[in-house]
Design a protein around this motif. Structure first.
Motif, PDB file in Angstrom:
ATOM      1  N   GLU A  41       0.805  -1.227   0.000  1.00 52.29           N
ATOM      2  CA  GLU A  41       0.000   0.000   0.000  1.00 52.29           C
ATOM      3  C   GLU A  41       0.835   1.274   0.000  1.00 52.29           C
ATOM      4  O   GLU A  41       0.540   2.206  -0.772  1.00 52.29           O
ATOM      5  CB  GLU A  41      -0.962  -0.042   1.200  1.00 52.29           C
ATOM      6  N   PRO A  42       1.895   1.396   0.820  1.00 53.58           N
ATOM      7  CA  PRO A  42       2.689   2.630   0.775  1.00 53.58           C
ATOM      8  C   PRO A  42       3.325   2.882  -0.600  1.00 53.58           C
ATOM      9  O   PRO A  42       3.391   4.025  -1.060  1.00 53.58           O
ATOM     10  CB  PRO A  42       3.756   2.398   1.854  1.00 53.58           C
ATOM     11  N   TYR A  43       3.791   1.816  -1.254  1.00 59.15           N
ATOM     12  CA  TYR A  43       4.383   1.971  -2.578  1.00 59.15           C
ATOM     13  C   TYR A  43       3.330   2.421  -3.592  1.00 59.15           C
ATOM     14  O   TYR A  43       3.595   3.251  -4.464  1.00 59.15           O
ATOM     15  CB  TYR A  43       5.023   0.651  -3.022  1.00 59.15           C
ATOM     16  N   GLU A  44       2.150   1.835  -3.489  1.00 55.67           N
ATOM     17  CA  GLU A  44       1.058   2.236  -4.373  1.00 55.67           C
ATOM     18  C   GLU A  44       0.707   3.707  -4.163  1.00 55.67           C
ATOM     19  O   GLU A  44       0.490   4.453  -5.121  1.00 55.67           O
ATOM     20  CB  GLU A  44      -0.170   1.354  -4.103  1.00 55.67           C
ATOM     21  N   ARG A  45       0.653   4.089  -2.909  1.00 58.32           N
ATOM     22  CA  ARG A  45       0.257   5.466  -2.588  1.00 58.32           C
ATOM     23  C   ARG A  45       1.293   6.461  -3.108  1.00 58.32           C
ATOM     24  O   ARG A  45       0.936   7.503  -3.701  1.00 58.32           O
ATOM     25  CB  ARG A  45       0.108   5.593  -1.073  1.00 58.32           C
ATOM     26  N   LEU A  46       2.580   6.149  -2.904  1.00 54.67           N
ATOM     27  CA  LEU A  46       3.620   7.051  -3.397  1.00 54.67           C
ATOM     28  C   LEU A  46       3.666   7.068  -4.923  1.00 54.67           C
ATOM     29  O   LEU A  46       3.949   8.109  -5.534  1.00 54.67           O
ATOM     30  CB  LEU A  46       4.975   6.635  -2.838  1.00 54.67           C
TER      31      LEU A  46
ATOM     32  N   VAL B 162       8.562  -0.836  -8.751  1.00 55.64           N
ATOM     33  CA  VAL B 162       7.898   0.320  -8.153  1.00 55.64           C
ATOM     34  C   VAL B 162       8.911   1.293  -7.595  1.00 55.64           C
ATOM     35  O   VAL B 162       8.848   2.502  -7.821  1.00 55.64           O
ATOM     36  CB  VAL B 162       6.918  -0.163  -7.042  1.00 55.64           C
ATOM     37  N   THR B 163       9.875   0.755  -6.834  1.00 57.61           N
ATOM     38  CA  THR B 163      10.885   1.625  -6.228  1.00 57.61           C
ATOM     39  C   THR B 163      11.715   2.319  -7.287  1.00 57.61           C
ATOM     40  O   THR B 163      11.996   3.531  -7.207  1.00 57.61           O
ATOM     41  CB  THR B 163      11.804   0.802  -5.310  1.00 57.61           C
ATOM     42  N   GLY B 164      12.122   1.556  -8.329  1.00 56.32           N
ATOM     43  CA  GLY B 164      12.910   2.173  -9.398  1.00 56.32           C
ATOM     44  C   GLY B 164      12.127   3.247 -10.119  1.00 56.32           C
ATOM     45  O   GLY B 164      12.665   4.308 -10.465  1.00 56.32           O
ATOM     46  N   GLY B 165      10.843   3.016 -10.354  1.00 59.78           N
ATOM     47  CA  GLY B 165      10.019   4.012 -11.016  1.00 59.78           C
ATOM     48  C   GLY B 165       9.872   5.268 -10.187  1.00 59.78           C
ATOM     49  O   GLY B 165       9.906   6.396 -10.696  1.00 59.78           O
ATOM     50  N   LEU B 166       9.711   5.089  -8.888  1.00 63.27           N
ATOM     51  CA  LEU B 166       9.598   6.250  -8.005  1.00 63.27           C
ATOM     52  C   LEU B 166      10.882   7.068  -8.017  1.00 63.27           C
ATOM     53  O   LEU B 166      10.849   8.305  -8.103  1.00 63.27           O
ATOM     54  CB  LEU B 166       9.271   5.793  -6.579  1.00 63.27           C
TER      55      LEU B 166
END
Length: 276
Positions: free
Chosen positions: A214-219, A257-261
């Motif tokens: 959820e935190p990754y989705e939210r960010l 997700v992290t790389g995209g952020l």
């Protein structure tokens, strides 16, 4: 000649949003994701499945369930197979029958003496010959009667032995099949219960996985929104969470997700300045 540099800054609220996004992203990625909370779990065997295994591997129930009946069938075969089916009263019947015969035979001998007396040959040679002939025939008939009674008992006992032999062979085929039906019924019932338990474990795993993501989705959604505001172009966010991923997919998804952020955040920060 002095070079004039023009700096176009985004609105203050955009900078605040970008700064807040960077702070959240740094804090989120500082700690490793607790993947053990949504690691795959396998439901244990239900008691019915264990009972099915026990029955199937127990001597005389699953394995070798036919053996007692084959062994018993063997006792009803061979030269002495009939002996267990001989009537315990057969000898009594034979003795009573022969005793009655002997009584009737003795009466016949008395009749010969009376006939000899009436003809005047009592005690003579003619009476002796008549008695001898009568006795020989009587003894032969007695032996035939006894033999017939014995043969009748043997024939009946042998038929019963053959019948019992066939019954044991039939049971040797049927009993393992009945045990097999019980084993299959237990296995099927246990599999249904195990499937239910597995579904519950999978549901808990999915819930934990969604909570962790959820935190990754939210960010990720926040990043798309900020980029859209900063560029003036509409943004589109695509969720990285798919139903029931494998552990490898989990790891790749988190990395994506992290790389995209990180990439998106870096691009936004670079786009704040340009030279003219």
């Amino acid at each position: 000649m002095a070079v004039q540099q023009t700096q176009a800054l985004p609105p203050q609220y955009v900078e605040d949003l970008q700064r807040d996004l960077g702070t959240q992203l740094t804090a989120l990625t500082a700690a490793p994701l607790a993947t053990d909370k949504f690691a795959p779990q396998v439901a244990g065997q239900d008691q019915a499945q264990k009972d099915a295994y026990t029955m199937a591997t127990t001597q005389g129930q699953g394995i070798g369930a036919f053996q007692p009946y084959i062994t018993q069938a063997g006792a009803y075969s061979g030269p002495q197979g009939y002996s267990s089916f001989m009537s315990p009263y057969q000898q009594d019947v034979i003795d009573a029958t022969l005793a009655e015969y002997d009584t009737q035979a003795a009466a016949g001998l008395t009749g010969i003496g009376q006939q000899a007396a009436m003809s005047g040959n009592l005690g003579g040679g003619r009476e002796g010959v008549m008695r001898s002939q009568y006795q020989n025939k009587s003894d032969m008939n007695r032996a035939l009667l006894q033999s017939g009674l014995l043969q009748q008992g043997f024939t009946q006992a042998n038929q019963l032995a053959n019948q019992a032999f066939g019954q044991q062979q039939s049971l040797a085929s049927q009993v393992p099949g009945l045990y097999g039906q019980d084993v299959n019924a237990l296995r099927s019932a246990g599999a249904s219960q195990q499937a239910q338990q597995q579904a519950q474990l999978d549901a808990i795993r999915e819930q934990n996985r969604l909570r962790a993501y959820e935190p990754y989705e939210r960010l990720g959604f926040q990043q798309t929104g900020i980029a859209s505001i900063a560029s003036g172009a509409p943004g589109q966010y695509q969720s990285m969470v798919t139903p029931n991923p494998t552990p490898l997919q989990n790891a790749l998804g988190i990395a994506g997700v992290t790389g995209g952020l990180m990439t998106g955040y870096g691009d936004m920060m670079k786009g704040k300045y340009y030279q003219g």
